[in-house]
Design a protein around this motif. Structure first.
Motif, PDB file in Angstrom:
ATOM      1  N   UNK A   1      37.331  34.684  41.573  1.00  0.00           N
ATOM      2  CA  UNK A   1      38.439  35.202  40.821  1.00  0.00           C
ATOM      3  C   UNK A   1      38.244  34.963  39.333  1.00  0.00           C
ATOM      4  N   UNK A   2      39.134  35.511  38.551  1.00  0.00           N
ATOM      5  CA  UNK A   2      39.057  35.307  37.114  1.00  0.00           C
ATOM      6  C   UNK A   2      40.462  35.184  36.542  1.00  0.00           C
ATOM      7  N   UNK A   3      40.560  34.508  35.414  1.00  0.00           N
ATOM      8  CA  UNK A   3      41.839  34.280  34.759  1.00  0.00           C
ATOM      9  C   UNK A   3      42.117  35.444  33.813  1.00  0.00           C
ATOM     10  N   UNK A   4      43.215  36.168  34.059  1.00  0.00           N
ATOM     11  CA  UNK A   4      43.561  37.323  33.224  1.00  0.00           C
ATOM     12  C   UNK A   4      44.493  36.935  32.082  1.00  0.00           C
ATOM     13  N   UNK A   5      45.137  35.810  32.213  1.00  0.00           N
ATOM     14  CA  UNK A   5      46.017  35.235  31.188  1.00  0.00           C
ATOM     15  C   UNK A   5      46.139  33.764  31.545  1.00  0.00           C
ATOM     16  N   UNK A   6      46.547  32.911  30.635  1.00  0.00           N
ATOM     17  CA  UNK A   6      46.650  31.489  30.958  1.00  0.00           C
ATOM     18  C   UNK A   6      47.526  31.249  32.197  1.00  0.00           C
ATOM     19  N   UNK A   7      46.921  30.636  33.211  1.00  0.00           N
ATOM     20  CA  UNK A   7      47.647  30.302  34.430  1.00  0.00           C
ATOM     21  C   UNK A   7      47.783  31.427  35.436  1.00  0.00           C
ATOM     22  N   UNK A   8      47.136  32.578  35.179  1.00  0.00           N
ATOM     23  CA  UNK A   8      47.199  33.713  36.098  1.00  0.00           C
ATOM     24  C   UNK A   8      45.784  34.072  36.513  1.00  0.00           C
ATOM     25  N   UNK A   9      45.468  33.818  37.785  1.00  0.00           N
ATOM     26  CA  UNK A   9      44.116  34.047  38.295  1.00  0.00           C
ATOM     27  C   UNK A   9      44.167  35.060  39.424  1.00  0.00           C
ATOM     28  N   UNK A  10      43.343  36.119  39.326  1.00  0.00           N
ATOM     29  CA  UNK A  10      43.265  37.108  40.389  1.00  0.00           C
ATOM     30  C   UNK A  10      41.841  37.194  40.913  1.00  0.00           C
ATOM     31  N   UNK A  11      41.719  37.567  42.189  1.00  0.00           N
ATOM     32  CA  UNK A  11      40.414  37.692  42.824  1.00  0.00           C
ATOM     33  C   UNK A  11      39.974  39.146  42.839  1.00  0.00           C
ATOM     34  N   UNK A  12      38.726  39.364  43.233  1.00  0.00           N
ATOM     35  CA  UNK A  12      38.124  40.695  43.175  1.00  0.00           C
ATOM     36  C   UNK A  12      38.900  41.714  44.011  1.00  0.00           C
ATOM     37  N   UNK A  13      39.002  42.914  43.476  1.00  0.00           N
ATOM     38  CA  UNK A  13      39.624  44.013  44.191  1.00  0.00           C
ATOM     39  C   UNK A  13      41.146  43.989  44.216  1.00  0.00           C
ATOM     40  N   UNK A  14      41.756  43.042  43.539  1.00  0.00           N
ATOM     41  CA  UNK A  14      43.218  42.944  43.554  1.00  0.00           C
ATOM     42  C   UNK A  14      43.825  43.765  42.433  1.00  0.00           C
ATOM     43  N   UNK A  15      45.071  44.180  42.654  1.00  0.00           N
ATOM     44  CA  UNK A  15      45.831  44.876  41.618  1.00  0.00           C
ATOM     45  C   UNK A  15      47.095  44.088  41.358  1.00  0.00           C
ATOM     46  N   UNK A  16      47.258  43.656  40.127  1.00  0.00           N
ATOM     47  CA  UNK A  16      48.411  42.856  39.722  1.00  0.00           C
ATOM     48  C   UNK A  16      48.915  43.370  38.389  1.00  0.00           C
ATOM     49  N   UNK A  17      50.181  43.723  38.347  1.00  0.00           N
ATOM     50  CA  UNK A  17      50.788  44.097  37.083  1.00  0.00           C
ATOM     51  C   UNK A  17      51.252  42.813  36.392  1.00  0.00           C
ATOM     52  N   UNK A  18      50.795  42.596  35.176  1.00  0.00           N
ATOM     53  CA  UNK A  18      51.221  41.395  34.454  1.00  0.00           C
ATOM     54  C   UNK A  18      52.726  41.401  34.205  1.00  0.00           C
ATOM     55  N   UNK A  19      53.350  42.574  34.289  1.00  0.00           N
ATOM     56  CA  UNK A  19      54.806  42.661  34.154  1.00  0.00           C
ATOM     57  C   UNK A  19      55.512  41.948  35.306  1.00  0.00           C
ATOM     58  N   UNK A  20      54.812  41.751  36.426  1.00  0.00           N
ATOM     59  CA  UNK A  20      55.407  41.093  37.590  1.00  0.00           C
ATOM     60  C   UNK A  20      55.464  39.577  37.445  1.00  0.00           C
ATOM     61  N   UNK A  21      54.675  39.013  36.539  1.00  0.00           N
ATOM     62  CA  UNK A  21      54.602  37.556  36.408  1.00  0.00           C
ATOM     63  C   UNK A  21      55.725  37.045  35.511  1.00  0.00           C
ATOM     64  N   UNK A  22      56.585  36.219  36.086  1.00  0.00           N
ATOM     65  CA  UNK A  22      57.690  35.627  35.344  1.00  0.00           C
ATOM     66  C   UNK A  22      57.241  34.323  34.697  1.00  0.00           C
ATOM     67  N   UNK A  23      56.510  33.492  35.476  1.00  0.00           N
ATOM     68  CA  UNK A  23      56.030  32.208  34.968  1.00  0.00           C
ATOM     69  C   UNK A  23      54.794  31.769  35.737  1.00  0.00           C
ATOM     70  N   UNK A  24      53.714  31.399  35.059  1.00  0.00           N
ATOM     71  CA  UNK A  24      52.531  30.878  35.737  1.00  0.00           C
ATOM     72  C   UNK A  24      52.782  29.453  36.241  1.00  0.00           C
ATOM     73  N   UNK A  25      51.958  28.913  37.098  1.00  0.00           N
ATOM     74  CA  UNK A  25      50.714  29.500  37.595  1.00  0.00           C
ATOM     75  C   UNK A  25      50.959  30.465  38.748  1.00  0.00           C
TER      76      UNK A  25
END
Length: 68
Positions: A1-25
């Motif tokens: 996986x890789x960190x797309x923003x501090x405290x937000x890590x996604x793995x390969x092939x995933x789709x995540x809208x950063x708008x969905x994240x209220x608070x990391x991690x």
């Protein structure tokens, strides 16, 4: 996986809208899908091949693999 923003890590092939994240991690497993109208965090781990749909709010939990 890789960190797309501090405290937000996604793995390969995933789709995540950063708008969905209220608070990391937040951790997202392989090939998971998270709607931009979901609310995640803090302390959420989503298993591989999960679908987190609109209007879902998750906090301090683990979502088991292949959960809708």
């Amino acid at each position: 996986g890789f960190e797309v923003a501090p405290g937000i890590r996604i793995s390969r092939g995933s789709r995540l809208s950063l708008a969905a994240v209220v608070a990391p991690p937040v951790l997202v497993g392989d090939h998971a899908r998270v709607s931009d109208r979901a609310e995640l965090g803090p302390g959420v781990a989503i298993g591989p091949r999960c679908l987190i749909d609109d209007e879902t709010a998750l906090s301090r939990c683990v979502v088991l693999p292949r959960t809708y």
